[in-house]
Design a protein around this motif. Sequence first.
Motif, PDB file in Angstrom:
ATOM      1  N   LEU A  91      63.316 -43.058  -0.022  1.00 37.71           N
ATOM      2  CA  LEU A  91      62.260 -44.065  -0.069  1.00 37.71           C
ATOM      3  C   LEU A  91      60.867 -43.442   0.038  1.00 37.71           C
ATOM      4  O   LEU A  91      59.913 -43.906  -0.600  1.00 37.71           O
ATOM      5  N   GLN A 122      58.581 -42.176  -5.202  1.00 36.94           N
ATOM      6  CA  GLN A 122      57.451 -42.354  -6.109  1.00 36.94           C
ATOM      7  C   GLN A 122      56.930 -41.017  -6.631  1.00 36.94           C
ATOM      8  O   GLN A 122      56.579 -40.896  -7.796  1.00 36.94           O
ATOM      9  N   TRP A 168      61.887 -42.124  -9.361  1.00 32.17           N
ATOM     10  CA  TRP A 168      63.037 -42.881  -8.875  1.00 32.17           C
ATOM     11  C   TRP A 168      64.317 -42.547  -9.633  1.00 32.17           C
ATOM     12  O   TRP A 168      65.414 -42.761  -9.126  1.00 32.17           O
ATOM     13  N   THR A 226      53.242 -53.413   4.341  1.00 39.41           N
ATOM     14  CA  THR A 226      52.644 -53.423   3.007  1.00 39.41           C
ATOM     15  C   THR A 226      51.166 -53.752   3.093  1.00 39.41           C
ATOM     16  O   THR A 226      50.337 -53.147   2.394  1.00 39.41           O
ATOM     17  N   PHE A 248      60.985 -49.241   3.111  1.00 42.42           N
ATOM     18  CA  PHE A 248      61.416 -49.862   1.862  1.00 42.42           C
ATOM     19  C   PHE A 248      60.264 -50.634   1.211  1.00 42.42           C
ATOM     20  O   PHE A 248      60.051 -50.550   0.000  1.00 42.42           O
ATOM     21  N   GLY A 249      59.517 -51.385   2.028  1.00 42.37           N
ATOM     22  CA  GLY A 249      58.409 -52.170   1.485  1.00 42.37           C
ATOM     23  C   GLY A 249      57.342 -51.301   0.853  1.00 42.37           C
ATOM     24  O   GLY A 249      56.874 -51.580  -0.264  1.00 42.37           O
ATOM     25  N   ALA A 289      57.682 -48.254  -0.304  1.00 45.89           N
ATOM     26  CA  ALA A 289      58.222 -47.576  -1.484  1.00 45.89           C
ATOM     27  C   ALA A 289      58.302 -48.521  -2.682  1.00 45.89           C
ATOM     28  O   ALA A 289      57.852 -48.190  -3.788  1.00 45.89           O
ATOM     29  N   VAL A 290      58.879 -49.698  -2.480  1.00 41.50           N
ATOM     30  CA  VAL A 290      59.075 -50.633  -3.587  1.00 41.50           C
ATOM     31  C   VAL A 290      57.743 -51.163  -4.110  1.00 41.50           C
ATOM     32  O   VAL A 290      57.484 -51.165  -5.324  1.00 41.50           O
ATOM     33  N   PHE A 291      56.869 -51.577  -3.210  1.00 39.88           N
ATOM     34  CA  PHE A 291      55.593 -52.120  -3.665  1.00 39.88           C
ATOM     35  C   PHE A 291      54.662 -51.009  -4.166  1.00 39.88           C
ATOM     36  O   PHE A 291      53.793 -51.263  -5.006  1.00 39.88           O
ATOM     37  N   SER A 313      55.782 -48.461  -5.952  1.00 39.90           N
ATOM     38  CA  SER A 313      56.260 -48.306  -7.324  1.00 39.90           C
ATOM     39  C   SER A 313      55.756 -49.446  -8.206  1.00 39.90           C
ATOM     40  O   SER A 313      55.349 -49.226  -9.358  1.00 39.90           O
ATOM     41  N   LEU A 314      55.770 -50.675  -7.670  1.00 41.68           N
ATOM     42  CA  LEU A 314      55.257 -51.821  -8.420  1.00 41.68           C
ATOM     43  C   LEU A 314      53.770 -51.643  -8.733  1.00 41.68           C
ATOM     44  O   LEU A 314      53.323 -51.915  -9.861  1.00 41.68           O
TER      45      LEU A 314
END
Length: 506
Positions: free
Chosen positions: A210, A214, A218, A275, A400-401, A403-405, A407-408
């Motif tokens: 995680l 980026q 991924w 985030t 997780f937040g 990493a995911v956001f 990437s977004l």
Amino acid sequence: MPWLGPMAAILVGAFMAILDTSIVNVAVPAMMNAFGVSVTQIEWVATAYMLTLGVVVPASGWLGDSLGYRRLYMASLALFTLGSLLCGLAWNLPSLVAARVVQAVGGGMIMPTTMAMVFRMVPRERLGAAMGIWGMALLLAPALGPTLGGYLVEYFDWRFIFTVNLPIGVVGLVLAALLLPEFRERRPGGFDLWGFVAAAVGLFCLLLALSKGQSWGWRSEPVVLLLYASAVSLTAFAWIELTHPEPLLDLRVFRYGTFTLANATVVIVTLGLFTGIFFVPLFLQTVRGLGAFEVGLLMMPGALVTGATMPLGGWLYDRFGPRVPVTVGLALLVYATLLLHRLTAETPEATIAGWMALRGVGMGLSMMPATTAGMAFVPTSLVSRASAVNNIIQRVAGSFGIAVFGSLLERRAAFHAARLGEAVTPDSLRLWPGAGGASAGSQGAAASQLMGILAGRIGEEAMVAAMGDVFLVLAAVCALGLVPALFLRRASGASTRRGPLAALSE
């Protein structure tokens, strides 16, 4: 209230442990210059700390039951303080990373241990107020870290972000020795070695993937292998824990429905917390060009409002149960996150501070009542294991937040940059004043200069638009938290109303 003194003692350690997860970020450029290393190399200062936390937290419940919470807390605080000293004395990057590992071993034990002590010291009818006080460390520290760190780096030296822990740690140890009661050991039996190995490997691989997804990509082979290893290890961990007579982390705590619902809510609130405190400073520094200390000052009102609201959330929990403060807090969090969707390069700083303060109210009302609601249903004998589970969930959710956001954000910024750049061509630049010069050479130079200016402006506008997309999606995710929040309830019955003496004797 005899538990206020011990609460004050453990709050010192809890605040220090959480503060250190965010205070280091603002010192990254200074540490890079001091050691002559790259961004990729210096990232291990934060990554090593986070990975070590993931490894040691699962063992905190067993150690607390075996050694006693008072002794484990004091040992953890002493180790954290020693690690801070070693960080301040670091002479190169490897020595700093090694010192951060020492620091994290102590810091990783502090938060689950202090939560377990709260639930053993405080009568169940006052848990809301007590967790509101304890939660100040959880929510205030990450927000105040950039402000304090920016001040120390700008006006003193980056080493002060570590050595400032030394006097605080000594005071915390003295307070713990004087005020904390003795907790009777539970004698949990043998150490679940295979469960520990599976949890350590699974969480290590997951958190590393995680944090590096980026930058490494991924779909890159290392990240894919890390995620695969994490999935296999955590699946094996679940099987071991459900079949072991003395599990390291008793996953059976999830059979308490309110504990499961509360943790689902906490995951979403944690996503909103981390985030927000990651991307708003990123926006202010990259788009608005503010310095670290200026960003910290702008974020401080939100942190202070969070701290001021937490006792109110605890009072509402004790009076009405968890449903009222959690749903109201989540609704405010959703609304404030939607407001952040409207961020532009021209948004006044006072407006941004006001939006963050409104988010702070939502955080203060929702986080601790949700956590308290879940933990209150867990029998006192399982509190240490449940608190470790709770802390692991929060740490993974935060990573997780981001990493995911993150990437977004990267994908949406590229999308908006491509859309904005479609209209910019060398031919269209001739319409600009001064582009049509006397010679082809001068026209080409002017066009090249204008293309450079426009590229910078397009990148800025693309980042603003992408940030708006991130906060729009985040608002929708936070809104999902209202579903489990509506089903939260307060524990009742004689078995749950245990005072300090009953808790300490178990």
